[in-house]
Design an enzyme around this catalytic site. Structure first.
Site: not given
Length: 460
Positions: A184, A187, A244
């Site tokens: 996860d 970035e 998400d």
């Protein structure tokens, strides 16, 4: 700046050339193409095992149970250690789930919370494995920074020693029986102001995701991570999911656009959160998202919050029945899906394929972003709006002969729009003439291999 010019007569040739330069994807394991069941988060073995049992009891084929942020002693306190109270004896519990035909996937991220009870933070700080500021202290993100928690320390993957250290920690999870790791974030790392071991932060920002995923991928025992972020070359470390999303029909449509875009960028394997992540989907939205999600390269049910469920048996009876139908259809088509996946690793083409990739001479398809080819032969037209807006679906059939998968109607198209009636169970699927579909038994797991071929259909 270095420029690379990739020439080709068709988009397919250009993608192949791009992957020749930046790398081809590995083939993910067979079991990964089965259904993944997840929530943010299952908070104990009792709940995870209950979900596994309910999948079997409700006759929903499923292969993976994913544990998200809550398997540590404290939620989000990523020390890669199972909570001794809620997740005791992980090796034994994972073994039992494996015996039921479930693989186990685990969440982690590239940050370390600076907490006194996180031994990884102390180790990383002592050994210089963290991105620092100009004063040599762990870099703290400014308020409002997207893609990270502002108080977490960032692992410095430009440092070979840090990579080895973290890779060894991940290998320990595989030794306990884990089969996949969710990489996860990645970035939202420092660029200006962050000091790395061997590369300037401004140059390394995008490359960070590549090295992060490579570190975890190399530590794994199979060709898979469940990655959020990426850059050029990230297709070498499958697979990626869309992050998400909101629980809305607009987000469903945006997810498809994202899938087609990432596929045009050389990433063949892509998934997304069935039902959407933020919020709670209606039964109708959940059904429509599941129909598209089960015709994506990989399929995962996932959403935020321990009580905002995404398991199909927690929706209406009708939703469960429709979900089960498409889930079993996916499993029965696994010979086709896996064959197409193997082709993708050789060509760079995506499983979810913009029509433009197959029909570049057709100017109409250049603006179509609400249908796609699933592999070479199946045209998928997901329903992206509620039934309250109409019970028909307009879609485009490129030039050729097509068969309606459900009615077997044959349509000879010179490149035309058609309108067909739909109900809640129907997601239009069309099969290209000349396709041979092999079906296997729709078993509840792929962990022990694909079922035997039980039927063959020739679409001529």
């Amino acid at each position: 700046m270095d420029y690379f010019v990739i020439a080709g007569r068709t988009p397919k040739e250009i993608i192949r050339g791009y992957c020749y330069l930046t790398g081809y994807s590995k083939l993910p394991p067979l079991w990964s193409f089965g259904l993944w069941m997840s929530r943010n988060s299952y908070t104990s073995w009792d709940i995870a095992e209950q979900i596994a049992n309910e999948a079997r009891e409700n006759d929903v084929p499923c292969d993976v149970i994913h544990l998200d942020t809550a398997w540590f002693t404290e939620d989000w306190n990523c020390d890669l250690k199972f909570s001794p109270e809620r997740f005791p004896n992980p090796k034994e519990h994972i073994r039992k789930l494996n015996e039921q035909g479930f693989k186990v996937s685990l969440w982690q991220y590239n940050f370390i919370p600076p907490r006194a009870n996180n031994t990884h933070y102390a180790e990383a700080l002592e050994n210089g494995y963290l991105v620092t500021d100009k004063n040599g202290k762990p870099y703290i993100q400014p308020e409002g920074c997207k893609g990270s928690w502002t108080d977490d320390a960032t692992i410095d993957f430009t440092n070979p020693a840090a990579r080895k250290w973290y890779g060894d920690k991940i290998r320990g999870l595989f030794d306990l029986g884990a089969s996949a790791i969710k990489t996860d974030f990645g970035e939202g790392v420092p660029d200006e102001g962050g000091i790395y071991h061997s590369v300037d932060g401004k140059l390394f920002h995008n490359l960070y995701t590549l090295v992060y995923n490579a570190t975890v991928f190399d530590a794994s025992k199979e060709n898979i991570v469940w990655a959020r972020s990426g850059t050029a070359g990230s297709q070498r470390f499958p697979l990626h999911w869309g992050g998400d999303s909101q629980c809305t029909f607009e987000a469903l449509a945006g997810t498809l656009r994202g899938a087609l875009s990432v596929g045009m960028s050389g990433i063949p394997f892509f998934s997304h959160d069935i039902g959407g992540f933020i919020g709670l989907p209606s039964d109708e939205l959940y059904i429509r998202w599941a129909q598209m999600g089960l015709f994506s390269s990989h399929s995962r049910c996932h959403g935020v919050g321990d009580f905002t469920h995404r398991e199909p048996w927690n929706f209406s009876k009708e939703a469960l029945e429709i979900f089960r139908y498409y889930d079993k259809l996916r499993y029965s088509l696994m010979p086709y899906i896996y064959e197409q996946a193997e082709k993708c690793t050789k060509t760079g083409l995506p499983m979810m394929r913009a029509l433009y990739l197959e029909y570049p001479e057709d100017r109409t398809v250049r603006t179509i972003d609400d249908e796609y080819l699933f592999g070479d032969s199946l045209l998928i037209a997901p329903v992206l709006q509620p039934m309250s807006k109409g019970n028909t679906r307009e879609l485009y059939l490129p030039k050729g002969v097509w068969f309606d998968y459900f009615t077997k109607e044959k349509i000879i198209s010179d490149g035309k729009w058609i309108t067909r009636e739909i109900d809640l169970k129907t997601m239009p699927i069309y099969v290209k003439e000349g396709t041979v579909l092999n079906y296997c038994s729709a078993d509840t797991t792929l962990a022990n291999g694909m079922g035997e071929i039980i039927k063959t259909e020739k679409w001529v």
